[in-house]
Structures are given as C-alpha cells and as structure tokens.
Scaffold this motif. Structure first.
Motif, PDB file in Angstrom:
ATOM      1  N   ILE A  10       0.842  -1.207   0.000  1.00 46.37           N
ATOM      2  CA  ILE A  10       0.000   0.000   0.000  1.00 46.37           C
ATOM      3  C   ILE A  10       0.868   1.244   0.000  1.00 46.37           C
ATOM      4  O   ILE A  10       0.637   2.193  -0.769  1.00 46.37           O
ATOM      5  N   ASP A  11       1.881   1.267   0.859  1.00 50.21           N
ATOM      6  CA  ASP A  11       2.753   2.434   0.948  1.00 50.21           C
ATOM      7  C   ASP A  11       3.520   2.654  -0.353  1.00 50.21           C
ATOM      8  O   ASP A  11       3.645   3.790  -0.837  1.00 50.21           O
ATOM      9  N   LEU A  14       1.211   4.015  -3.246  1.00 49.85           N
ATOM     10  CA  LEU A  14       0.382   5.188  -2.978  1.00 49.85           C
ATOM     11  C   LEU A  14       0.314   6.148  -4.167  1.00 49.85           C
ATOM     12  O   LEU A  14      -0.774   6.664  -4.471  1.00 49.85           O
ATOM     13  N   THR A  18      -3.221   7.207  -5.756  1.00 42.41           N
ATOM     14  CA  THR A  18      -3.631   8.613  -5.809  1.00 42.41           C
ATOM     15  C   THR A  18      -4.009   9.004  -7.230  1.00 42.41           C
ATOM     16  O   THR A  18      -4.996   9.724  -7.453  1.00 42.41           O
ATOM     17  N   THR A 133     -10.546   4.148  -0.683  1.00 47.24           N
ATOM     18  CA  THR A 133      -9.692   3.527   0.339  1.00 47.24           C
ATOM     19  C   THR A 133      -9.953   2.030   0.413  1.00 47.24           C
ATOM     20  O   THR A 133      -9.019   1.231   0.549  1.00 47.24           O
ATOM     21  N   GLU A 136      -8.696   0.267  -2.875  1.00 45.07           N
ATOM     22  CA  GLU A 136      -7.236   0.165  -2.915  1.00 45.07           C
ATOM     23  C   GLU A 136      -6.724  -0.866  -1.915  1.00 45.07           C
ATOM     24  O   GLU A 136      -5.719  -1.539  -2.164  1.00 45.07           O
ATOM     25  N   LEU A 442      -3.993  13.653   2.367  1.00 46.63           N
ATOM     26  CA  LEU A 442      -3.327  12.534   1.688  1.00 46.63           C
ATOM     27  C   LEU A 442      -2.929  11.450   2.678  1.00 46.63           C
ATOM     28  O   LEU A 442      -3.017  10.255   2.376  1.00 46.63           O
ATOM     29  N   GLN A 443      -2.522  11.843   3.872  1.00 49.37           N
ATOM     30  CA  GLN A 443      -2.176  10.844   4.880  1.00 49.37           C
ATOM     31  C   GLN A 443      -3.412  10.064   5.318  1.00 49.37           C
ATOM     32  O   GLN A 443      -3.348   8.859   5.552  1.00 49.37           O
ATOM     33  N   GLN A 446      -4.013   7.454   2.711  1.00 47.19           N
ATOM     34  CA  GLN A 446      -3.082   6.337   2.862  1.00 47.19           C
ATOM     35  C   GLN A 446      -3.438   5.476   4.072  1.00 47.19           C
ATOM     36  O   GLN A 446      -3.513   4.243   3.979  1.00 47.19           O
ATOM     37  N   LYS A 447      -3.669   6.122   5.219  1.00 47.46           N
ATOM     38  CA  LYS A 447      -3.968   5.359   6.426  1.00 47.46           C
ATOM     39  C   LYS A 447      -5.348   4.727   6.356  1.00 47.46           C
ATOM     40  O   LYS A 447      -5.603   3.695   6.984  1.00 47.46           O
ATOM     41  N   ARG A 450      -4.714   1.503   4.524  1.00 49.83           N
ATOM     42  CA  ARG A 450      -4.063   0.580   5.466  1.00 49.83           C
ATOM     43  C   ARG A 450      -5.061   0.073   6.511  1.00 49.83           C
ATOM     44  O   ARG A 450      -5.017  -1.093   6.908  1.00 49.83           O
TER      45      ARG A 450
END
Length: 464
Positions: A10-11, A14, A18, A133, A136, A442-443, A446-447, A450
């Motif tokens: 995932i990281d 990203l 996006t 989210t 992904e 954006l964080q 991402q989180k 996750r």
C-alpha cells in the motif's frame, strides 16, 4: 504471508492509488443536476472497469435515476469467513458558488498546505476518496495474496447526494443478492480529526413545513393592527412553545423510544475529552443551548432535537412596508434517536399546532422526509476486531461514537436486508465537504487504505 506485506505494498503503491483517485475525481458526477447524467453514467462505468480489474464480477445496474454499481467476489470457502458488503457513493454535490473555488473543482490536484499534503477537488472526501480507500485495500491484498480474503459484495450508489430516490426500491428488488453478514460504510470521519472511530448511533430526520393563514389578503398595519390576527405573531408563539425552559421538547410523547446512554458508552465518550468550548468557539459561540442536564456529546449524538431551519412572512425586502401578512411560514426539523417513530412525531407536531389556532386561522402542512434513527449493536462479532484493527493502525484507541447527522443507508441495511452496518471513515472536520475547495488529507487516504487492509485481516480467517 503477513499483513505487513500488504501494508508495505500500500505504501509503495500510494502514487498509483492517488492517480486513480484523481482520475475518478475528474468525472463531474453531480447527481442532482440532470445536465450531468452522462457524467454519472461515466463514473459508474469507471468503477465497473476498476472492479473488474480487481477480479470482481461487476456490472452497472439501471434505476429510474442514476445507476447502481454492484460487484461480487466469491472468495475462499472457509468456515467462519464472513461475507462482507461494502457501500459507498460515487455521486457528488454541486460546486456552486464556483467563484469561491481556488481552482476548477473537477481538475483535482495534490496541494501542499501548512498541515500537509491534501487532495483538492469535489468529491475528494465525500465520498470518492473514502470509497477508494476500500478498493485500494482490496487491490493491495489481491496483489500480495493472489486473491481476496473472503466473499465480498460492493454496492455503490449514484444518488446519495440527491436523496437516494432509487435506493430503497433497488434494495428491496435485489435483497437476496445484496444480503451479507455485515455492511461496511465509509462515509464518516475521524473524531476531532485524529481519533479513529466506528459510528454506532445515527440520528434520524423528520422535516415539516407549516403555513399559518389568517386574513384573506395582506393588511395595512395602521388600519387593522391590533384588531386583526398577525400570523407571524401566532407562528412565533407556537414555535416558542416547542421547548421548555430546560431545553426539553414539549410535544406529547416526543421522548417515547429515547434510550438512556449505557454506563459503558458514557464512560467511553467521557474518555474522548471532547472540547465543547473549542467546538462552539470555532463558530463564534460559547454556551451550550440544549437540554441543561445533558453533556455536550450526549446532546450531539444521543439526544433528539427540534430546530427551526427557516421562518418568513410579510415584507422582507429593502426598506420598510407596514403590513400585516396574510400568511407566515416555517421549516422545522427533528433529529431523532433510538426507537422514536417519525410518523408519530409528525402527527404530534401537527396536532400541537392545530390545537393552538384561534378562530379565523388555519394551518397547512407539507412533509419533508421521515427517516428513523439508526443504532448499531456492538455485540456483532465484527465490531471489536475492527476496532482493534483501527487502534493498531492509528496508534490511538479507536472509539465507538455517535453522529449528529443522518446516514439513512445504515438503517436501510437493517430494515430491508436484516444486517448490521459498521460505519468507519477517515474524513477530517476541515475537509470542507459540500463546500468550495473540498479536500482530503493525503495521509488520511493512505492510512484509510491501510486501515481497511487491517480490518479485512482481523475479520477473516483465511490469511494467506
């Protein structure tokens, strides 16, 4: 293979995730405006193609309005592995007033802000960013494991921002296909923008418009004032009587079905250390105005309300006109909790108004929606594992919270499909949803991805 491999993917991926979100955000899928019907269709097609690329059997389903997207993944046949349904919506709010946007709302970009990078554009937070989210997380899981961990159904709506007129008929007609063990909804946010949460209480909503009529025409206030009834005065008296001096609502039977908060939930809410002074201060207020014997969070999440949303009558233009109006109008909404019956409250409100009408005055009513409250049972075995997954990802104890707003779909899942809904979201308070310059941190994006990967890991027994 552990969850860490999925999180690492995932990281690493990203930027590509996006870019996919930006592609979806470029589609102006405004559901309430017929001019954008083709764009709503295009957004549905985009999602069908993306889901098919993830290994789902996906299709666009017609409705009298905008299409639904439904997708299925069979998953491994392992005892104890749940069938999960994920719900989101791909339509967005109108962008007016366009002049208040800093850029084209459908030309999304990554922007640097003092608080970090954000994705700017209409739908970035509500609900395309949140929807993606989950998709992904599925993409990363399948890339690492070669398959998804359980049976999954994806259910994406295209009319949420315009009242969901096709939703209930579609759910009723396709109940067997849509029914699962639990529904996952990603259309909420972090508590005070930092604490992960699962919404377990949603207030229902009842809307009423009332018109009080007196004389057959507007009257000269010098010729008739003092002798003729002024409907604005009468309406003001009626509205003022809806609350007593302690903030309680006076309609007979109004509190029937309103539950008391459990000691466990009250303790958890107190542990959130809600700063009501800051909450009110942000909008130029300082003193709580609701029921005097309730905490601020109780008033926001677990207590019903009655609010006047608009009141008008007579002359309201520039200058002055000394008139006694023939009519006065008000729009009044009730937020409901627990087992309150919206139809019974509508009848109680109308009876209350009618009983106070003097001779020569009449009242007309117009209904504006009636959805009951939603209350999810944390006894469902999915809730605690999901809460543990969120705590693990965010490093902060995830909380069960309420929501002052109304998200009818959660209640519809219970009413029409007999399944509990779990509302998990990653929006922040300042995302400016429904407003110009909407953004999504954006964080958080991402989180959020996750977090869903961890939730899938906790909820399933087939861990490759």
């Amino acid at each position: 293979m552990t969850i860490q491999a999925v999180l690492a993917r995932i990281d690493q991926a990203l930027p590509e995730a996006t870019d996919r979100l930006l592609d979806l955000l470029r589609i102006p899928s405004i559901s309430t405006d017929p001019a954008y019907q083709a764009d709503c269709d295009r957004a549905a097609d985009w999602l069908v193609a993306d889901l098919q690329g993830l290994g789902f059997e996906a299709s666009k389903r017609p409705t009298p309005g905008h299409p639904m997207v439904v997708a299925h993944y069979d998953g491994p046949e392992v005892a104890g592995t749940p069938h999960l349904l994920f719900y989101g919506h791909y339509d967005v709010q109108p962008v007016d007033p366009l002049s208040l946007w800093d850029r084209d709302p459908f030309d999304p970009q990554i922007e640097n802000t003092p608080a970090g990078k954000v994705i700017r554009g209409r739908g970035a937070s509500d609900d395309k960013g949140q929807l993606m989210t989950f998709l992904e997380a599925c993409r990363a899981w399948r890339a690492e494991h070669g398959r998804l961990p359980c049976r999954l159904t994806i259910f994406l709506e295209g009319e949420e921002e315009s009242g969901s007129p096709s939703l209930i008929p579609f759910m009723q007609e396709n109940a067997e296909e849509l029914r699962a063990d639990v529904a996952l909804i990603c259309d909420t946010g972090l508590f005070q923008s930092q604490t992960p949460s699962i919404v377990t209480m949603l207030r229902g909503l009842l809307g009423e418009e009332v018109t009080i009529k007196a004389a057959s025409k507007d009257l000269h206030s010098g010729m008739y004032g003092g002798l003729a009834m002024n409907p604005i005065r009468l309406l003001s008296q009626i509205i003022a009587g809806l609350h007593d001096d302690t903030g309680r609502i006076t309609l007979p039977g109004f509190y029937d079905g309103v539950p008391e908060l459990s000691d466990e939930m009250r303790a958890q809410w107190q542990g959130l250390a809600f700063d009501h002074a800051r909450f009110l201060g942000d909008v130029g207020l300082s003193v709580p105005a609701g029921e005097t014997d309730r905490t601020p969070l109780e008033m926001l999440w677990s207590r019903p309300t009655c609010e006047v949303n608009g009141i008008w009558g007579g002359y309201t233009g520039d200058g002055f006109k000394t008139v006694l109006p023939a009519e006065a109008h008000a729009k009044i909404s009730f937020r409901l909790v627990g087992q309150q019956d919206p139809l019974a409250i509508r009848e109680a409100f109308r009876a209350y108004v009618t009983a106070q009408l003097p001779p020569d005055c009449t009242a007309e009513f117009s209904a504006h929606g009636d959805s009951p409250a939603g209350q999810m049972s944390v006894e469902n075995p999915a809730f605690e594992p999901a809460r543990a997954a969120l705590t693990e990802e965010w490093g902060t104890a995830a909380a069960y919270v309420g929501c002052g707003g109304s998200i009818p779909i959660a209640g519809y899942f219970k009413t029409y499909l007999d399944m509990d809904a779990m509302l998990i979201g990653f929006a922040k308070d300042d995302d400016q949803i429904h407003s110009p310059n909407e953004k999504y941190d954006l964080q958080s994006f991402q989180k959020g991805i996750r977090s869903w990967a961890r939730v899938l890991d906790r909820l399933t027994t087939a861990k490759g």
